[in-house]
Design an enzyme around this catalytic site. Structure first.
Site, PDB file in Angstrom:
ATOM      1  N   ASP A 142    -114.535  16.719   7.868  1.00  0.00           N
ATOM      2  CA  ASP A 142    -115.271  16.603   9.118  1.00  0.00           C
ATOM      3  C   ASP A 142    -114.369  15.844  10.090  1.00  0.00           C
ATOM      4  OD1 ASP A 142    -117.374  16.799  10.833  1.00  0.00           O
ATOM      5  OD2 ASP A 142    -118.601  15.254   9.870  1.00  0.00           O
TER       6      ASP A 142
ATOM      7  N   TRP B 281    -126.612  15.738   6.841  1.00  0.00           N
ATOM      8  CA  TRP B 281    -126.111  17.056   6.488  1.00  0.00           C
ATOM      9  C   TRP B 281    -127.178  17.955   5.882  1.00  0.00           C
ATOM     10  CZ3 TRP B 281    -123.677  19.453   1.869  1.00  0.00           C
ATOM     11  CH2 TRP B 281    -122.873  20.546   2.209  1.00  0.00           C
TER      12      TRP B 281
ATOM     13  N   LYS C  28    -125.015  -4.151  -1.018  1.00  0.00           N
ATOM     14  CA  LYS C  28    -124.095  -3.150  -0.494  1.00  0.00           C
ATOM     15  C   LYS C  28    -122.685  -3.709  -0.544  1.00  0.00           C
ATOM     16  CE  LYS C  28    -126.300  -0.386   3.038  1.00  0.00           C
ATOM     17  NZ  LYS C  28    -126.601  -0.302   4.451  1.00  0.00           N
TER      18      LYS C  28
ATOM     19  N   LYS D  43    -116.908  -5.660   3.286  1.00  0.00           N
ATOM     20  CA  LYS D  43    -115.763  -6.555   3.448  1.00  0.00           C
ATOM     21  C   LYS D  43    -116.250  -7.975   3.616  1.00  0.00           C
ATOM     22  CE  LYS D  43    -112.273  -3.564   5.371  1.00  0.00           C
ATOM     23  NZ  LYS D  43    -111.894  -2.875   6.589  1.00  0.00           N
TER      24      LYS D  43
END
Length: 1045
Positions: free
Chosen positions: A91, A570, A603, A606
RNA sequence: GGGCGUAUAGCUCAGCUUGGUUAGAGCGCUUCCCUGAUAAGGAAGAGGUCCCAGGUUCAAGUCCUGGUACGCCCA
């Protein structure tokens, strides 16, 4: 011709990451992936679509998750004989790429880009995409995901863009692609509207000023003596206040605190005003208030038409605020609708970059959010502010740059998906979702609430909207479907034109007989439309030569898979585009995965420093381990935590157990010069142990096939892991002596079993199974394919599955388990042989002679007997089987069970074993019960080590005589000699000479069992009287030395 | 505010569809055993208000209702 080649050596110790690198080289050398696609012409097709990752940023471990599932099922289906095309895709377009490039160039918005040049900027975007694709390719290759990366579809390729144009023009011709002025969520930094599914990704909780403002009435019965109290959380929109909306159904009341009088909705008096306010008694229906005028809160801008009066609107609620809603049509969809109905002007003092026009007093040039403070302070200074509170709510932000969005009136192009909503719902009805709950839950809800697809983006790096408009008569619009069509309209050959901005913007044309020039609408489209078009655009359909055939044989897909965040991404764009263009969804089965979390349950980010990158994980544990984790650990539908512990457990428990079983097999096949071509006994002639393990392999084959057909990798994985454990720790353990002696039945059985297991594991762990295939199967047969991944998926032979034998084997394992517990209980070491173990008569009767022998050997007892033969040693106890009793007796169940427990268990046992039924007294009545209603346990009385559990009992006869003691010593001696062999570095088949010295019972034992010991330790001679002992065991009083014979 | 999901041993998770006797596995810990493939294997022990409260039922971790916490999605 079948060769008589033997296995290649399989080392007991293996470095899995190194093995995997070798396999990658092997696949590359042999072109294995390409070969797997080289199916017969008439092979049935099983179509998979690759959802293109945004080639932006570096691949993370979560990318591995979906890619494992995208690999497992195509491999499985390929082995089943299907042709499974797997075209990689990237993509390439869209805001994420633009944002990254802007960051790289230090830009801050669209003016910077335009100053830099659109051509140059887009060239940078193209570069960035190509750069990131490399990293994804490296990861994809390393994890063993077979997808054709040499011929990927890329959404920025001209052929792809032209395909998308074709789809858009098809939709345009259906009248479903339209322009409209609508209020839409708009990012002032990016300068573009956001689609609904982008919007969904950017909600953040923030605190806004929540202001209650006095709007003094200037007409109507309350003119000059009361103010409306109006609530808003967007003070910046008060500059363009146009009207105040009231609900026609509500009642509005006046309240006073003695100094002023305010008008609010009746139900919100307390909430809005607080303490100290009393009602004056006057009230008004909403409908009465229509067109009352008021003083607007700010007079900073001009209005071109009359405004600032009360309007009626049904959408006004009594949940928050005051029931009087400030209207600013440029900044709210509802406001726009209401104000249009009253012919009110749409006034917008804010520039597209989110800043007030410079000439607006007080806030000129300020960013809209920043202006809140200034405006609130000004309201307070002028005495219009009634109350200001901090209001915490969830507010949409740009999902890429985190700028707070404005709802902003702009012309935009929409696809009228609402017009095909019923078709979408029907298509969804025919789609199989895994897990099933998504279909009518998360996704179904989404479809039910469908709104039109906001398609256009005022940006640069994307598929240009293929719409040209006449500059003299803007109602004349052309939507083109290809560069060829554009060539014919312009009369120039444009087939080599880069269909991107700015080049496409320069193309204009005229139409004979019409005044004016057609110029392209400058927008690009939502990149989600690109990815939703991949089923046909990946082939350049319908323009590219051969694309029609390719498309027609691969639409719709049987299988797609992504993580759950794609429900509105999607999964939606793919179904929507398919339904809009072909009136048919583009997929039949969709697997929807939960997210991968860090080991701490959060999650990966960083910021938290808890990121595990895929390449280091695979370098440490191997790709097979990571793949197994993704497919088989926990439920793929739920969020899961990944960490080193989980991965190393998979390596030890699953992969190495499997590996070591093959290493064991190869070791003794080699030692006995056995090859798979050697004649094997017929199945029926093999020992029970062999018939059982092979039968269970066929049962496993059926179960794993069923699980994979239902996309249930977790079940497949746990079945395989359980089988591998049984194979290694029961079958091989119990059959070792036969392997040492080169027993043809055992070797053939294990060979056949490993063949099945290797095939079943191949889609999940393609590397280790390929190594085993190469060394055990491809190496020994010319008839087998050169790769496990070119092999045929096994079909279970139901005639080999023996339920009765499996029941016996389970019982045998159960008896062994209890026997081991009994030994531990009695502190009787396993090496000390015992005279006998005794089991319940029922269990004894069920076991075949062969299995009794297995049990006796495993427990190191001379004989296995039944309590029946041990006479009066046994006591019985009885209890009810609730599961059966409940069906028969319902409410009476506990009474009957109590009666069974109270009855004479010995009598019940003999009646049941005699006639199959027994009687108990329940409330004076005689009730007949059968064997299934009662669980009888037998307990020996004295002098035994007994363990009983859940109705099964095993007892050990602990009495030793000299013979047993000597045998125990002999076995101790064997054990230390074996250890000595091993520490001397001898091979398992090396013969030795042994000399020993010992005293007392150990010496007696060695003399009595010389032959046994020689046999066990592979000694050619055994001599008493070692002068220079190299090994001594003080506990046993044994000294010996050995040498290779 | 709405929808969906999750909640079981210190940790990671099965079991819940189809209710049944003493709720399991792996990891970690303690003790012991076994080993002629194993980085393994086995037995025992410690460790559980099966999130809470009601209800249905002879019987609820399992079914129903309500609630709590967390997560995701939506507004």
């Amino acid at each position: 011709m079948t060769s008589h080649a033997s296995y290649r050596p399989v080392p007991a110790h293996v470095d899995l990451p190194v093995l995997e690198r070798e396999i990658l080289d092997l696949w590359a050398d042999q072109g294995t992936f390409a070969a797997s696609l080289d199916t017969p012409q008439n092979a049935p097709r099983w179509t998979f679509y690759e959802g293109p990752p945004t080639a932006n940023g570096t691949p993370g471990t979560h990318h591995v998750e979906a890619r494992v599932f995208k690999d497992v099922f195509p491999r499985f289906k390929t082995m089943q004989g299907y042709h499974v095309d797997r075209k990689a895709g990237w993509d390439c377009h869209g805001l994420p790429v633009e944002i990254a490039v802007e960051k790289e160039l230090g830009f801050n918005g669209k003016p910077d880009i335009e100053a830099y040049g659109i051509a140059e900027f887009n060239a940078k975007c193209r570069e960035a995409v190509v750069r990131n694709v490399d990293l994804f390719e490296e990861m994809t290759d390393r994890m063993g995901y077979w997808v054709d990366m040499a011929h990927p579809y890329r959404t920025m390729e001209p052929a792809y863009v032209e395909s998308v144009w074709w789809a858009l023009s098809t939709i345009f011709k259906k009248g479903l692609l339209t322009e409209d002025f609508r209020v839409a969520p708009y990012c002032p930094r990016c300068g573009t509207t956001l689609s609904d599914h982008e919007l969904a990704q950017g909600y953040e909780t923030i605190t806004d000023p929540s202001v209650y403002v006095r709007f003094p009435l200037t007409s109507g019965p309350l003119a000059g003596r009361a103010s409306m109290l109006v609530w808003t959380t967007t003070p910046w929109t008060l500059v363009s206040n146009t009207a105040v909306a009231v609900n026609p159904e509500f009642t509005y009341v006046l309240a006073t605190d003695g100094t002023e009088t305010l008008l609010v909705a009746e139900s919100l008096v307390g909430k809005a005003l607080g303490e100290g306010w009393t009602l004056t008694g006057e009230s008004f229906a909403g409908t009465e208030m229509e067109r009352w005028t008021y003083d607007r809160p700010f007079s900073l801008i001009e209005f071109p038409a009359p405004a600032h009066f009360v309007v009626l609107a049904d959408y006004v609620t009594a949940e928050d605020g005051t029931g009087l809603v400030h209207q600013s049509p440029a900044f709210g969809a509802d406001d726009m609708e209401v104000c249009k109905a009253y012919d009110l002007p749409v006034v917008n003092p804010i520039r597209p970059d989110g800043h007030f026009e410079d000439d607006v007093p007080l806030v000129g040039g300020q960013f809209f959010k920043t202006a809140d403070r200034v405006l609130a302070d000004d309201l307070a200074a002028r005495g219009l502010m009634f109350n200001e509170l901090a209001y915490e709510h969830s507010y949409p932000h740009c999902w890429r740059c985190h700028t707070p969005l404005m709802y902003y009136a702009l012309p935009a192009w929409y696809i009228r998906t609402t017009a095909v909503k019923d078709r979408l719902l029907a298509e969804n009805e025919g789609t199989s979702w895994f897990p099933e709950t998504i279909k009518n839950g998360r996704y179904g809800d989404w479809l039910h609430n469908n709104i039109d697809w906001s398609l256009s983006r005022s940006r640069y790096w994307g598929t240009p909207l293929p719409i040209w408009r006449n500059d003299v008569d803007p109602s004349q619009v052309v939507c083109i479907e290809s560069l060829a069509e554009l060539s014919s309209l312009t009369g120039r050959d444009l087939s080599d034109l880069d269909p991107h901005r700015p080049y496409i913007d320069e193309i204009t044309f005229e139409v004979d007989g019409q005044p004016g020039t057609y110029r392209r609408v400058p927008d690009v489209i939502d990149a989600w439309f690109d990815s939703g078009s991949m089923p046909f655009a990946q082939w350049g359909y319908p323009h590219a030569p051969g694309s029609k055939e390719k498309f027609e044989q691969a639409y719709p897909a049987q299988y797609i898979c992504e993580a759950i965040d794609q429900t509105r991404g999607w999964f939606y764009s793919l179904m929507a585009v398919g339904t809009l263009v072909f009136d048919q969804s583009s997929y039949e089965n969709v697997v929807c995965l939960g997210h991968i979390l860090a080991e701490d349950g959060k999650k990966m980010s960083k910021h938290l420093g808890n990121i595990l990158l895929p390449m280091p994980l695979m370098d440490e544990h191997g790709a097979d381990a990571l793949r197994w984790f993704m497919a088989c650990s926990g439920s793929p539908w739920a969020p899961r935590r990944i960490g080193h512990t989980a991965l190393s457990e998979i390596v030890r428990k699953v992969l190495l157990t499997y590996w070591n079983t093959t290493a064991f097999h190869v070791l003794y096949a080699g030692a006995n010069e056995w090859t798979p071509a050697d004649p094997a006994p017929a199945f029926a002639d093999r020992p029970a142990m062999d018939r059982w393990i092979l039968g269970e392999a066929h049962r496993l084959t059926q179960q794993v096939t069923d699980a994979l057909e239902e996309f249930d990798t977790q079940r497949a994985g746990s079945l395989i892991a359980a089988y591998v454990d049984l194979l290694s720790n029961w079958y091989v353990r119990r059959s070792r002596r036969r392997f040492w002696s080169g027993d043809a039945s055992a070797l053939a059985t294990l060979h056949e079993t490993l063949h099945l297991v290797t095939l079943l594991m191949a889609p999940l762990t393609p590397f280790i199974t390929e190594r085993v295939w190469q060394d055990l199967f491809a190496a020994t047969s010319d008839e087998l394919p050169r790769s496990v991944h070119l092999a045929t998926w096994p079909v279970a032979d139901a005639s080999l599955v023996d339920d009765d034998l499996d029941r016996q084997m389970r019982l045998a394992r159960r008896v062994v388990e209890l026997g081991r517990a009994a030994r531990a209980e009695a502190k009787a070491k396993t090496r000390q042989p015992l005279r006998r173990a005794v089991v319940g008569s029922q269990a004894y009767a069920l076991l075949s002679e062969e299995l009794r022998a297995e049990i006796a050997e495993e427990l190191n007892v001379r004989a296995l007997e039944s309590f029946e033969t041990t006479g009066d040693l046994v006591d019985h106890s009885a209890k009810g089987n609730f599961r059966n009793l409940g069906k028969r007796f319902g409410k009476q169940t506990p009474v009957v069970a109590a009666a069974i427990a109270a009855a004479d268990a010995g009598r019940l046992a003999s009646e049941l074993s005699g006639t199959g039924t027994a009687t108990v007294e329940v409330d004076g009545e005689t009730v007949s019960v059968g064997s299934d209603d009662v669980i009888i346990a037998e307990h020996p009385r004295e002098g035994w080590s007994v363990v009983n559990d859940q109705g099964e009992t095993v007892a050990l006869d602990l009495e030793l005589d000299d013979d047993l003691r000597r045998a125990g010593f002999a076995r101790e001696a064997i054990r230390v000699i074996q250890e000595a062999r091993k520490s001397s570095g001898l091979d398992v088949s090396d013969r030795i000479t042994l000399t020993w010295s010992a005293e007392g019972p150990m010496a007696e034992a060695l003399r009595a069992h010389t032959e046994l010991i020689a046999d066990e330790v592979l000694a050619t001679t055994i001599t008493e009287g070692a002068e220079t002992a190299t090994f001594t065991d003080d506990d046993l009083g044994l000294a010996f030395s050995l040498a290779k014979a």
